[in-house]
Design an enzyme around this catalytic site. Structure first.
Site, PDB file in Angstrom:
ATOM      1  N   GLU A   1      45.751 -77.874 -12.623  1.00 38.77           N
ATOM      2  CA  GLU A   1      45.063 -76.587 -12.651  1.00 38.77           C
ATOM      3  C   GLU A   1      46.040 -75.483 -12.263  1.00 38.77           C
ATOM      4  O   GLU A   1      46.819 -75.638 -11.321  1.00 38.77           O
ATOM      5  CB  GLU A   1      43.876 -76.569 -11.669  1.00 38.77           C
ATOM      6  CG  GLU A   1      42.855 -77.667 -11.883  1.00 38.77           C
ATOM      7  CD  GLU A   1      42.096 -77.576 -13.198  1.00 38.77           C
ATOM      8  OE1 GLU A   1      42.151 -76.504 -13.834  1.00 38.77           O
ATOM      9  OE2 GLU A   1      41.460 -78.567 -13.590  1.00 38.77           O
TER      10      GLU A   1
ATOM     11  N   GLY B   1      42.015 -81.626   2.722  1.00 42.35           N
ATOM     12  CA  GLY B   1      42.868 -80.960   3.703  1.00 42.35           C
ATOM     13  C   GLY B   1      44.303 -81.425   3.765  1.00 42.35           C
ATOM     14  O   GLY B   1      44.993 -81.125   4.754  1.00 42.35           O
TER      15      GLY B   1
ATOM     16  N   CYS C   1      43.797 -84.269 -15.946  1.00 43.22           N
ATOM     17  CA  CYS C   1      43.928 -85.068 -17.152  1.00 43.22           C
ATOM     18  C   CYS C   1      45.066 -86.067 -16.994  1.00 43.22           C
ATOM     19  O   CYS C   1      45.679 -86.180 -15.935  1.00 43.22           O
ATOM     20  CB  CYS C   1      44.190 -84.165 -18.353  1.00 43.22           C
ATOM     21  SG  CYS C   1      43.039 -82.781 -18.494  1.00 43.22           S
TER      22      CYS C   1
ATOM     23  N   ARG D   1      41.417 -86.258 -21.332  1.00 43.08           N
ATOM     24  CA  ARG D   1      40.875 -85.053 -20.704  1.00 43.08           C
ATOM     25  C   ARG D   1      39.704 -85.331 -19.776  1.00 43.08           C
ATOM     26  O   ARG D   1      38.774 -86.058 -20.116  1.00 43.08           O
ATOM     27  CB  ARG D   1      40.410 -84.048 -21.769  1.00 43.08           C
ATOM     28  CG  ARG D   1      39.975 -82.721 -21.154  1.00 43.08           C
ATOM     29  CD  ARG D   1      39.412 -81.767 -22.175  1.00 43.08           C
ATOM     30  NE  ARG D   1      39.173 -80.456 -21.563  1.00 43.08           N
ATOM     31  CZ  ARG D   1      38.313 -79.558 -22.014  1.00 43.08           C
ATOM     32  NH1 ARG D   1      37.607 -79.821 -23.101  1.00 43.08           N
ATOM     33  NH2 ARG D   1      38.158 -78.402 -21.404  1.00 43.08           N
ATOM     34  N   LEU D   2      39.779 -84.724 -18.577  1.00 40.44           N
ATOM     35  CA  LEU D   2      38.641 -84.570 -17.679  1.00 40.44           C
ATOM     36  C   LEU D   2      38.315 -83.084 -17.687  1.00 40.44           C
ATOM     37  O   LEU D   2      39.082 -82.263 -17.188  1.00 40.44           O
ATOM     38  CB  LEU D   2      38.985 -85.041 -16.265  1.00 40.44           C
ATOM     39  CG  LEU D   2      37.873 -84.912 -15.210  1.00 40.44           C
ATOM     40  CD1 LEU D   2      36.690 -85.803 -15.571  1.00 40.44           C
ATOM     41  CD2 LEU D   2      38.405 -85.259 -13.828  1.00 40.44           C
ATOM     42  N   SER D   3      37.191 -82.713 -18.271  1.00 34.71           N
ATOM     43  CA  SER D   3      36.883 -81.303 -18.533  1.00 34.71           C
ATOM     44  C   SER D   3      36.520 -80.571 -17.246  1.00 34.71           C
ATOM     45  O   SER D   3      35.564 -80.935 -16.556  1.00 34.71           O
ATOM     46  CB  SER D   3      35.729 -81.191 -19.530  1.00 34.71           C
ATOM     47  OG  SER D   3      36.041 -81.879 -20.723  1.00 34.71           O
TER      48      SER D   3
ATOM     49  N   ASP E   1      43.452 -72.784 -18.868  1.00 33.30           N
ATOM     50  CA  ASP E   1      44.626 -72.431 -18.063  1.00 33.30           C
ATOM     51  C   ASP E   1      45.898 -73.037 -18.653  1.00 33.30           C
ATOM     52  O   ASP E   1      46.987 -72.488 -18.493  1.00 33.30           O
ATOM     53  CB  ASP E   1      44.446 -72.859 -16.607  1.00 33.30           C
ATOM     54  CG  ASP E   1      44.120 -74.338 -16.449  1.00 33.30           C
ATOM     55  OD1 ASP E   1      43.576 -74.936 -17.393  1.00 33.30           O
ATOM     56  OD2 ASP E   1      44.392 -74.905 -15.378  1.00 33.30           O
TER      57      ASP E   1
END
Length: 641
Positions: free
Chosen positions: A76, A359, A2, A49-51, A99
């Site tokens: 996250e 990576g 987000c 927000r990006l859900s 979270d």
């Protein structure tokens, strides 16, 4: 994933809805799914927000049971389920499965020690109305960005600088000290930014805003603890175990996932491990110039691992057409050409998935850069007394440029602190005298690059030379270049990027690996290669790192030459940069008399940034990538099916 903005009014006046709205709207790309606000007393919280997790119930700002503590967060938390279980046992009531709500209740339980308990990538702000305090933090390694600015009236914190520029009273002025450092490092090192008065909150730091002041505090530190008592096999098995666990943790989401895939060990390892848990979609990018594309290797790796593979070829014209808007997305000049290719592969991936694994971080944690082998090749010099090394350097510098071995003698005569400024050293101090205007060079704002690296090396003084280089790169290159471009170029496409190598538990194990097992068998990150060999095609295990090679050296001689001259002539940086010398470098490069491509590109990106943010020649408003709409249509069709 987000975007967040918070404002604290120092005059104890209410914050205008229009102000927090404008600051939140400009980062629409970070969260096209939803927005949210909380205004109370003299503070305001804004959210895009990006859900990803708790798609239905994770609307922010979130609040506690008594509605006197509020939170907005970006990122996250991979151990949130464990924390949630513990906190419920302590009597906390959860209204969502988000979270980010876990951080709120964790703050209620342990106060400002909350960041110490988190495993993940994050930038968050908590409004504690009980104590009239704004509190927040940035993750351990700086995966998620967080900036702050202070005016006469307010203190503001946000995920992107462009939000802070919308705050009344914030000026658009070049930070000259940051400009000098940019010419050395190809990015601006922490805690400065290229804007006067705007700063980064450093990784592993929390902040408190109260009593009209902001205070920063470190909550964690990088520490290497090599364990010489364990055998090689212990580190191989431990690396494999901790990385599989990390990849599994990084899978948590309620939306489709995929992975970036180049031709090297790092991304191939992530894909190989992810493939043990679920089917994988992979995404690769390359250029149309022979020798500057790894698509063939990536394609063969994808076939070996059995992924659903997608690839994209980018030519010079497409690269050049998109460049101004992508510099806008970056907020600051970052002269890494691969950042732009990263944008294109992210754009392609965002048509298919919402989350990608990548990576980044393997080289810094496991000793992967080829330059880390240099202390071994120069070991003969380390046995010499200082006066002898000084004499060798003095004599070597007198040798003609064409004499073979001159640079080897000069580098060998220096300590690692003198010769290693990180993975990029663009302009030496001698070259800066030709590029930077004299009045600026003589100003009090000039700072040697030593002022950036010296304190870092002091903290690493007990380590061997290879570990010192890793330590420096973690504190400069990783956060200033690698993670900055990773966040900004993926979020430009509303795509969440996750980096399982850059995990606090992974680092804590990697930090115990002795140097003799990292740089060994004629290669780098030896332990990692052995740990991952069962996941990789045989040809990938020993391949040298290339990343996303970009043919700027070729393009500046051809496709970009006319465009580069126009940028040089038109940009209003005559008080900073000696344009005549930049034009000289461009022509010398075009004629093949010297390879100035990295230096020219560094200057061009700065000039383009200056046109966008200082001169405001371009007007880029709130933006959502068309690829996001393509993804949404695909998801709608799948739901109907």
């Amino acid at each position: 994933m987000c975007g967040i903005v918070s404002i604290y009014n120092k005059r104890q006046a209410p914050v205008a809805q229009e102000t927090i709205g404008a600051m939140t709207r400009v980062i629409l790309h970070r969260g096209p799914d939803d927005d949210g606000f909380h205004l109370e007393d003299n503070i305001a919280l804004g959210f895009r927000r990006l859900s990803i997790i708790d798609v239905e119930g994770g609307h922010q700002p979130l609040f506690n049971e008594t509605r006197d503590i509020w939170i907005i967060g970006n990122g996250e938390i991979y151990n949130y389920k464990e924390l949630q279980h513990w906190l419920k046992g302590c009597g906390h009531v959860f209204h969502t499965d988000s979270d980010i709500e876990t951080i709120l209740h964790l703050y209620e339980e342990v106060g400002m020690d909350a960041p110490k308990h988190l495993r993940g990538m994050f930038g968050f702000t908590i409004w504690d109305s009980r104590n009239k305090r704004l509190f927040g933090a940035r993750d351990h390694f700086g995966i998620k960005p967080l900036y702050y600015v202070e005016t006469n009236d307010a203190i503001a914190v946000g995920s992107e600088i462009k939000s802070l520029l919308e705050l009344p009273g914030v000026s658009r002025e070049v930070n000259h000290t940051a400009f000098y450092h940019y010419l050395t490092f190809q990015y601006v090192p922490d805690p400065e930014t290229m804007y006067q008065g705007i700063y980064r909150i450093p990784p592993a730091h929390s902040f408190v805003i109260e009593n009209d002041q902001i205070r920063l505090q470190r909550y964690w530190d990088v520490e290497f603890k090599p364990d010489e008592s364990k055998p090689f096999s212990y580190f191989v098995e431990g690396t494999r175990s901790i990385l599989l666990e990390s990849v599994d943790k990084h899978r948590v989401s309620e939306v489709p996932r995929g992975a970036f895939l180049s031709s090297g060990v790092d991304s191939s390892s992530i894909v190989g491990m992810l493939r043990t848990f679920e089917p994988v979609k992979t995404f690769s990018v390359g250029s149309d110039i022979p020798g500057y594309s790894e698509l063939d290797y990536a394609r063969r790796t994808a076939q070996y691992l059995g992924t659903e593979h997608h690839e994209l070829v980018v030519n010079a014209q497409r690269y050049m057409d998109e460049l101004p808007r992508l510099v806008w997305h970056q907020d600051e000049p970052v002269a890494d050409p691969s950042a732009i290719l990263l944008y294109f592969v992210a754009q392609m991936a965002s048509e298919h998935v919402t989350v990608v694994l990548s990576g980044e971080g393997a080289d810094e944690f496991f000793g992967g850069y080829n330059i880390y082998r240099e202390p071994h090749s120069l070991r003969m010099f380390s046995r010499m007394p200082g006066w002898m090394r000084h004499s060798i350097r003095y004599l070597a510098e007198k040798l003609p440029e064409q004499v073979k071995g001159k640079n080897f003698l000069i580098r060998g005569s220096k300590t690692v602190e003198e010769r290693f400024f990180g993975n990029a050293l663009i302009f030496t101090e001698e070259m800066k005298e030709r590029v930077v205007m004299a009045d600026i060079r003589r100003s009090e704002e000039y700072r040697s690059p030593w002022t950036v690296t010296e304190e870092i090396y002091k903290r690493a003084s007990a380590y061997d030379d290879v570990t010192k280089m890793q330590y420096l790169d973690i504190h400069t290159w990783l956060r200033g270049n690698i993670l900055m471009k990773a966040d900004k170029m993926t979020m430009a496409n509303s795509l969440e990027l996750r980096v399982p190598f850059i995990d606090v538990k992974v680092f804590e194990f990697a930090a115990t690996i002795p140097t003799k097992y990292k740089i060994a068998n004629g290669t780098t990150k030896h332990v990692l290669r052995e740990a991952m060999k069962d996941f990789l095609p045989p040809e990938i295990k020993t391949r040298k790192k290339l990343g996303f090679p970009v043919p700027t050296r070729h393009w500046l001689k051809n496709h970009f030459y006319k465009w580069a001259k126009e940028i040089i002539f038109e940009s209003k940086v005559d008080d900073l940069i000696n344009k005549a010398y930049v034009l000289y470098m461009l022509d010398e490069h075009r004629e093949g008399n010297a390879d100035y491509s990295r230096k020219i590109w560094t200057i061009l990106i700065f000039m383009l940034w200056h046109q966008i943010f200082i001169e405001q020649k371009y007007n880029f408003g709130p933006y959502v990538s068309p690829s996001v709409e393509i993804r949404r249509k695909k998801e709608s069709l799948q739901n109907l099916g």
